[in-house]
Scaffold this active site. Structure first.
Site, mmCIF file in Angstrom:
data_model
loop_
_atom_site.group_PDB
_atom_site.id
_atom_site.type_symbol
_atom_site.label_atom_id
_atom_site.label_comp_id
_atom_site.label_asym_id
_atom_site.label_seq_id
_atom_site.Cartn_x
_atom_site.Cartn_y
_atom_site.Cartn_z
ATOM 1 N N HIS A 100 -13.961 15.639 66.220
ATOM 2 C CA HIS A 100 -14.598 15.434 67.522
ATOM 3 C C HIS A 100 -13.809 14.419 68.322
ATOM 4 O O HIS A 100 -13.246 13.478 67.781
ATOM 5 C CB HIS A 100 -16.049 14.974 67.368
ATOM 6 C CG HIS A 100 -16.230 13.787 66.466
ATOM 7 N ND1 HIS A 100 -16.243 13.893 65.089
ATOM 8 C CD2 HIS A 100 -16.382 12.466 66.734
ATOM 9 C CE1 HIS A 100 -16.411 12.704 64.555
ATOM 10 N NE2 HIS A 100 -16.488 11.803 65.528
ATOM 11 N N HIS A 102 -13.986 11.600 71.216
ATOM 12 C CA HIS A 102 -14.879 10.707 71.962
ATOM 13 C C HIS A 102 -14.341 10.543 73.387
ATOM 14 O O HIS A 102 -13.157 10.239 73.568
ATOM 15 C CB HIS A 102 -14.904 9.312 71.337
ATOM 16 C CG HIS A 102 -15.566 9.216 69.996
ATOM 17 N ND1 HIS A 102 -16.859 8.794 69.831
ATOM 18 C CD2 HIS A 102 -15.084 9.472 68.749
ATOM 19 C CE1 HIS A 102 -17.159 8.786 68.545
ATOM 20 N NE2 HIS A 102 -16.098 9.192 67.862
HETATM 21 P P1 5GP Z 1 -17.145 9.050 64.231
HETATM 22 O O1 5GP Z 1 -17.302 7.656 63.693
HETATM 23 O O2 5GP Z 1 -17.311 10.079 63.153
HETATM 24 O O3 5GP Z 1 -15.895 9.233 65.036
HETATM 25 O O4 5GP Z 1 -18.304 9.211 65.289
HETATM 26 C C1 5GP Z 1 -19.440 9.979 65.073
HETATM 27 C C2 5GP Z 1 -20.290 9.835 66.316
HETATM 28 O O5 5GP Z 1 -21.317 10.790 66.247
HETATM 29 C C3 5GP Z 1 -20.969 8.458 66.449
HETATM 30 O O6 5GP Z 1 -20.588 7.870 67.685
HETATM 31 C C4 5GP Z 1 -22.459 8.778 66.387
HETATM 32 O O7 5GP Z 1 -23.210 7.984 67.274
HETATM 33 C C5 5GP Z 1 -22.499 10.243 66.743
HETATM 34 N N1 5GP Z 1 -23.566 10.979 66.100
HETATM 35 C C6 5GP Z 1 -23.889 10.950 64.778
HETATM 36 N N2 5GP Z 1 -24.906 11.793 64.529
HETATM 37 C C7 5GP Z 1 -25.224 12.371 65.718
HETATM 38 C C8 5GP Z 1 -26.206 13.349 66.099
HETATM 39 O O8 5GP Z 1 -26.994 13.862 65.293
HETATM 40 N N3 5GP Z 1 -26.241 13.702 67.421
HETATM 41 C C9 5GP Z 1 -25.393 13.162 68.335
HETATM 42 N N4 5GP Z 1 -25.516 13.579 69.598
HETATM 43 N N5 5GP Z 1 -24.448 12.252 68.012
HETATM 44 C C10 5GP Z 1 -24.380 11.862 66.713
#
Ligand code: 5GP
Ligand code: ZN
Length: 139
Positions: A100, A102
């Site tokens: 993903h 950001h």
């Molecule tokens: P990572 O640390 O993997 O790059 O970021 C994962 C992101 O996904 C985090 O910013 C977190 O807030 C977001 N996130 C985690 N679970 C969910 C969810 O169920 N729904 C949404 N909309 N965002 C999520």
């Protein structure tokens, strides 16, 4: 689709999300725990943990959505800039193992930091070492 993947569940509509953009290949939705107003995640609909796992067409579709959405999100929330980034792998802070991107809107004086802040202790590399690393990557 991967079992137990939160983002696959969002793609399948099993978990609700504030979807802001969708094509055949990608979907974008608001981060549930935003770092800033408008913090958006853009994901491929197909499950893959790492950006390097995406085939060329999917990678192109993902980046096209990112380049379209970044200025749009930014202007919608009245931001002055945005950080666009990927946590690729657990060591880089990836918590959801579905690739993903950001999009984090930034505002003058918001107290945040540039992407340079994500690194650990900076290595002190000689010119020879930099040359060797460049050669190895370019090979
Ligand atoms: P990572 O640390 O993997 O790059 O970021 C994962 C992101 O996904 C985090 O910013 C977190 O807030 C977001 N996130 C985690 N679970 C969910 C969810 O169920 N729904 C949404 N909309 N965002 C999520
Ligand atoms: Zn997934």
């Amino acid at each position: 689709m991967s079992d137990d993947c939160i983002f696959c569940s969002i793609v399948d509509g099993e978990i609700p999300a504030r979807i802001v953009h969708e094509t055949d290949d990608v979907v974008a939705f608001l981060d549930a725990n935003p770092l800033a107003r408008g913090h958006t995640l853009v994901i491929p609909k197909t499950h893959a943990q790492h950006v390097g796992d995406l085939d060329d067409d999917l990678a192109a579709a993902l980046f096209a959505a990112v380049t379209e959405l970044t200025p749009h999100v930014q202007s919608t929330v009245g931001a002055d800039g945005a950080n666009v980034g990927i946590n690729d792998g657990e060591a880089a802070g990836q918590e959801v193992p579905h690739a993903h991107v950001h999009i984090i809107p930034r505002f003058e004086g918001d107290g945040g930091a540039p992407l340079h802040a994500v690194g650990g202790e900076r290595p002190d590399l000689s010119d020879d070492e930099l040359d060797a690393v460049a050669d190895a990557i370019a090979e």
